[in-house]
Structure formats: structure tokens, C-alpha cells
Design a protein around this motif. Structure first.
Motif: not given
Length: 408
Positions: A11-21, A26-29, A67-73, A78-82
Motif C-alpha cells: 500500500r505504501e508503494a502504491g500511495l507513493r505512486k499517487y503522490g500521497l506520501v 509531519d506534513e500533508l502531501p 493524513l487529511q488532504i481535504a476537510a470541511f468543518g 495528521i494523527c497516528s494510524r493507531e
């Protein structure tokens, strides 16, 4: 750092291909296209409105973080996966709807529910699954009050999640295209460097060969009519043609190199180019030029004008005296240089091929050439941030126009 499972690593490799890592933990993509972020913001706003809740987010779940790349309200964070609620259910491949998270065993102890981070009660989450089966994260809506949306509302939420996936797919394709273009530029740069180096290295021995041929042709000990005179003529002709090809390859390899832009007189550059071709400006040669000032690399501009004039000389009409006009016009985008002749012209279907490297039209009566002249001009135009176009000259012939952007 925790060890990644095989599933997380894939999944991590896939997310990198999407530019989402993100490059920094500690920064958002950073999304490749700013319009994608705007579209995502609109989708989360619509999702919250459709479900009648105050909050909505697009979460990307990496091996270690949400990672929250879009939000309303709320502000994207960013928070830990746990700590992530969505990380608990996003790989289920189905929509999760919880009327009151404090009463659900999966979420009751989660800090987003207990008040440690937030007080979530109603919660609904749709996995963001790509056509290839990669789950990027989730689109989720939530509220501090318990709730139970209708089937129709959940259906609309799932449709919006699909729209989010399509936007992220567009991000993926944009990155793929950028990578492909970067690789193409790198390959072209290496090829140009190789061609330039080889051409330069071959030019010296070839020039020496031609020098010895000229000495042999002038040797008084070789009688007129001797077969060697004819052979020397063949060698000299072929050598000069090869030297011309090497010069063209060198020009082509340099065409998109570093630019030394300055204010340049078109008339002065054209006079130099015409002189290099062995003719003069004026009625005798049929070549005229109107002066103009433009912001360009002088050496490359000279190469461009010389190539265009050489084409006009090579492809002149057999039925009328040569007339070539070099002029320039100033517009909102910059200065457009035009070289218009009354020669054979070029069919619209031939124009795209004519600017490709090593392509010659091979029409009856055409002069010699390497097929690099117009492609070199195209590269010079692109290196300056401009463009080249070919149109008909009124009354017959071809007009090549090259835009040079204005001085910044």
C-alpha cells in the motif's frame, strides 16, 4: 519505527505512486494540481451537507499515519494510524455507518470518541478504492451527535467517494506524465550531448581529410584527366556533405542548451546569417529584412534564421525569382519573427512531419539537406518558451513564424 507488514508495504508503494506520501513525515502531501485540492474541498463540503452533519474529511491512511488532504468543518490534520477511526475499517471494502461510536466496540475507546481528541458520535466512512484494488483511505462524515442517515444519503456519500477516487486517479496520471516527461527530457539531453560530442570529435579529422583532398587536387604532378582527379572530386563532395551534416547535428544538439538572452537586432543577425550562406541582403539575392529588436539568445537566433533562409534557398520555385522576407511583429506575448518565401511551399499535411528530426519531404527538384533544419528551429523556439508554426505565403510559398516571448 514499526516494521511494515507485506500489505502495508504494498500500500505504501502504491500511495507513493499517487503522490500521497509526503516527503516530510509531519506534513500533508502536496497535490500535483491545485485545482484537485479545490475540487476535493467542494466534495467534502457537499458530503457534509448531504448527510446533514457538520464535519467531513478525506483521509489517506499510510503505514503510520492518517493524513487529511481535504476537510470541511475542521482544519486538515495528521494523527497516528493507531488513533484513526478510519484505519480500523477502511480495508473492509464496504461502507461503515455507526449511529453512536461511543456504543460501538470498535470505536468506544478511540481518542476521537472519548473526548481526548474529539467527541465523535455519528460516524460514516466509505473506502477510497481504486480500479486496481488499492485502498487509499476513506471519505468520512461525522458529528458530535448520534445520527442515522437514510439509505439515499449513504448512496450519495458512496457516489461522492467515487468522485474523490477519480480525482486522485487524475493526480496519479498527472504524476505519471510528469515522470515520463522528466525521463524523456533526460534521455533527450543525453542523446543531444552524445550527438554533439560525436559530431565535434568527427569534425576535426574530417576537416583534415578535406584539407588533404584540396592539396591533392592542386598538386601539379597529377595530370589533368587522370582518374584520381575524378576520385578526389567524389571524396571532396562527399566529405563536404558529411561536414555539413555534422554541423547540422551540432546545431541541433545545442538548440535547447543554456540561453544567454539579450536584446538583439534582427537585421544584424540576419545579415550575418545571409553572409554565412554566401549571399548578400538586397535585390541581388532576393532576401530582404526589416529590423526589429527582440529578447533572445543571439547565437541561437542566428542559427534559426540561417536554417530558415537555407530552406528558402533549397526549396525555391523553378518558375519565379526568389523572394524572401524576414520581418517581425510585436504582440501581447512577445515578438514573432517571420521568414516568408515564394518557393515551393508546403502542404498542410506535410508541416507536422517537416519539424520532426531527420525527416525530409524528398520532392522532385529539392536541394540537399539533413532533415534537421526545421527541427532545430523548433527546439530553439521551445527553448525560448515560444513556438514555431508554418503557414502559406500569399501568392505561393511558405511562411515560418517563431514567437519569442517578451523580456520578463
Amino acid at each position: 519505527m514499526q516494521m511494515l507488514t507485506d500489505q502495508d508495504a504494498v500500500r505504501e508503494a502504491g500511495l507513493r505512486k499517487y503522490g500521497l506520501v509526503p516527503a516530510v513525515a509531519d506534513e500533508l502531501p502536496v497535490l500535483a494540481d491545485p485545482s484537485t485540492r479545490s475540487a476535493l474541498d467542494n466534495l467534502v463540503k457537499l458530503a457534509a451537507s448531504l448527510c446533514g452533519v457538520p464535519y467531513s474529511v478525506v483521509n489517506i491512511i499510510t503505514a503510520e499515519r492518517q493524513l487529511q488532504i481535504a476537510a470541511f468543518g475542521i482544519d486538515p490534520g495528521i494523527c497516528s494510524r493507531e488513533d484513526s477511526m478510519c484505519a480500523t475499517v477502511f480495508l473492509s471494502h464496504s461502507t461503515t455507518v455507526v449511529a453512536d461510536a461511543s456504543q460501538d466496540s470498535r470505536f468506544a475507546a478511540n481518542p476521537f470518541v472519548t473526548g481526548e481528541i474529539a467527541d465523535v458520535r455519528f460516524y460514516a466512512s466509505v473506502p477510497l478504492e481504486t480500479p486496481s484494488g488499492l485502498v487509499l483511505g476513506s471519505l468520512c462524515v461525522f458529528s458530535n451527535e448520534p445520527g442515522r442517515p437514510s439509505t439515499g444519503q449513504i448512496g450519495m456519500l458512496e457516489m461522492l467517494a467515487q468522485q474523490v477516487v477519480e480525482l486522485l486517479e487524475l493526480q496519479h496520471r498527472t504524476l505519471q506524465l510528469s515522470d515520463a516527461l522528466a525521463e524523456l527530457r533526460r534521455s533527450n539531453a543525453l542523446l543531444s550531448e552524445f550527438a554533439g560530442r560525436v559530431s565535434h570529435d568527427l569534425r576535426a579529422p574530417l576537416t583534415a581529410i578535406l584539407g588533404y583532398v584540396e592539396l591533392a587536387e592542386d598538386d601539379p604532378d597529377i595530370p589533368a584527366g587522370h582518374p584520381s582527379v575524378e576520385y578526389l572530386g567524389y571524396v571532396g563532395s562527399s566529405g563536404r556533405r558529411m561536414l555539413g551534416m555534422l554541423e547540422d547535428v551540432l546545431d541541433y544538439s545545442r538548440a535547447d542548451g543554456a540561453l544567454n538572452r539579450e536584446r538583439v537586432s534582427l537585421l544584424a543577425v540576419t545579415a550575418e546569417a545571409v553572409r554565412d550562406l554566401g549571399v548578400d541582403l538586397g535585390a541581388g539575392s532576393g532576401i530582404s529584412c526589416e529590423d526589429a529588436e527582440l529578447f533572445a539568445d543571439r547565437s541561437q537566433l542566428r542559427t534559426l534564421v540561417q536554417n530558415l533562409l537555407a530552406n528558402s534557398l533549397n526549396y525555391r520555385s523553378g518558375t519565379r525569382p526568389l523572394r524572401v522576407s524576414v520581418s517581425a511583429g510585436t504582440g501581447p506575448l512577445g515578438v514573432t519573427v517571420q521568414v516568408a518565401d515564394n518557393g515551393k511551399g508546403m502542404l498542410p499535411s506535410e508541416r507536422q512531419r517537416a519539424v520532426e528530426p531527420l525527416v525530409r519531404l524528398n520532392r522532385p527538384g529539392d536541394g540537399p539537406g539533413t532533415g534537421l533544419g526545421l527541427s532545430t528551429c523548433q527546439r530553439i523556439a521551445q527553448a525560448h518558451g515560444g513556438e514555431l508554426s508554418i503557414t502559406d505565403t500569399p501568392g505561393g510559398g511558405a511562411t515560418v513564424s517563431v514567437l519569442f516571448p517578451a523580456e520578463p
